[in-house]
Scaffold this motif. Structure first.
Motif, mmCIF file in Angstrom:
data_model
loop_
_atom_site.group_PDB
_atom_site.id
_atom_site.type_symbol
_atom_site.label_atom_id
_atom_site.label_comp_id
_atom_site.label_asym_id
_atom_site.label_seq_id
_atom_site.Cartn_x
_atom_site.Cartn_y
_atom_site.Cartn_z
ATOM 1 N N ARG A 202 18.954 -105.622 68.767
ATOM 2 C CA ARG A 202 19.391 -104.435 68.022
ATOM 3 C C ARG A 202 18.370 -103.304 68.194
ATOM 4 N NH1 ARG A 202 23.006 -101.061 65.716
ATOM 5 N NH2 ARG A 202 22.353 -100.346 63.679
ATOM 6 N N LEU B 139 19.065 -99.613 69.872
ATOM 7 C CA LEU B 139 18.748 -98.337 69.220
ATOM 8 C C LEU B 139 17.825 -97.488 70.091
ATOM 9 C CD1 LEU B 139 18.218 -99.627 65.572
ATOM 10 C CD2 LEU B 139 20.088 -98.152 66.380
ATOM 11 N N SER C 61 18.479 -93.765 71.835
ATOM 12 C CA SER C 61 17.657 -92.726 71.211
ATOM 13 C C SER C 61 17.167 -91.701 72.227
ATOM 14 C CB SER C 61 16.444 -93.395 70.554
ATOM 15 O OG SER C 61 15.464 -92.465 70.221
ATOM 16 N N ASP D 291 16.552 -98.237 58.837
ATOM 17 C CA ASP D 291 17.271 -96.944 58.827
ATOM 18 C C ASP D 291 17.725 -96.518 60.225
ATOM 19 O OD1 ASP D 291 15.035 -95.844 60.087
ATOM 20 O OD2 ASP D 291 14.394 -94.664 58.365
ATOM 21 N N SER D 292 17.626 -97.417 61.197
ATOM 22 C CA SER D 292 18.134 -97.196 62.557
ATOM 23 C C SER D 292 17.534 -95.965 63.231
ATOM 24 C CB SER D 292 19.666 -97.101 62.562
ATOM 25 O OG SER D 292 20.228 -98.280 62.060
ATOM 26 N N THR D 293 16.224 -95.787 63.081
ATOM 27 C CA THR D 293 15.551 -94.662 63.725
ATOM 28 C C THR D 293 14.469 -95.161 64.683
ATOM 29 O OG1 THR D 293 13.931 -94.482 61.936
ATOM 30 C CG2 THR D 293 15.916 -93.106 61.765
ATOM 31 N N LEU E 156 14.477 -100.767 61.907
ATOM 32 C CA LEU E 156 15.797 -101.391 61.830
ATOM 33 C C LEU E 156 16.482 -101.124 60.499
ATOM 34 C CD1 LEU E 156 14.954 -104.792 63.546
ATOM 35 C CD2 LEU E 156 16.303 -102.911 64.495
ATOM 36 N N THR F 261 22.924 -105.674 61.529
ATOM 37 C CA THR F 261 24.020 -104.805 61.971
ATOM 38 C C THR F 261 24.864 -104.308 60.800
ATOM 39 O OG1 THR F 261 25.443 -106.714 62.366
ATOM 40 C CG2 THR F 261 24.168 -105.877 64.249
#
Length: 187
Positions: A96, A100, A104, A179-181, A177, A26
């Protein structure tokens, strides 16, 4: 290992701000805890040293960190780091990843299937699902060019189920995780 030994091993492995710059999944300071286990499979006999290996993932450097801790002496004996090594995700990483995915645009199918399965309830949180996460690593698995970073980045695939209800297929999606895409495996 007992729960108390796991807690002690984690505490020793993290002691003294020994991983400056490390980040959790996080973005908080400190690495993401993954697992702890005995370094030696045999139970030590009287007078022998008891060691544990504690695994962390550092999102600041995208590296796996393994600390060998001497539980008998109460100190870290060795630190190893490796890039591209992807052990199974922790429960926190799995949650997490689900969060995401839910937010998305590629999570639209998951949200729609969840709403249909629950007769109108909106999917807003990972806590509404039963989740199983697995690592996705293009260094050892084939994948499209869009997922080429999944080997140096921490990437996860999810198996999702409505709590007490049906499974919803999300296995064609990969959550990066690092780059959170969210991306598709197949177009």
């Amino acid at each position: 290992m007992t729960e108390a030994e796991v807690d002690r091993a984690r505490s020793l492995a993290l002691g003294g701000n020994s991983m400056p710059g490390a980040r959790s999944v996080t973005g908080r300071p400190g690495p993401e805890y993954l697992d702890a286990d005995l370094a030696d499979s045999a139970v030590p006999t009287r007078g022998e040293v008891r060691r544990a290996e504690v695994l962390f993932y550092d999102y600041g450097s995208d590296k796996l960190v393994k600390r060998t801790v001497n539980l008998t002496a109460g100190k870290v004996e060795r630190t190893d780091t490796a890039a591209g090594v992807q052990p199974p995700p922790s429960p926190e990483e799995t949650d997490r990843a689900a969060g995401l995915l839910i937010k998305s645009a590629l999570g639209a199918g998951l949200r729609e299937d969840f709403k249909a399965a629950t007769r109108g309830t909106e999917l807003t949180s990972a806590s509404q699902l039963t989740l199983q996460g697995i690592s996705y690593n293009t260094a050892v698995q084939s994948g499209p060019a869009a997922l080429a970073d999944c080997g140096t980045h921490r990437c996860v695939r999810l198996f999702t189920q409505v709590k007490g209800g049906p499974w919803i297929d999300t296995t064609n999606l990969v959550i990066d995780l690092s780059d959170s895409t969210v991306r598709r495996i197949h177009a």
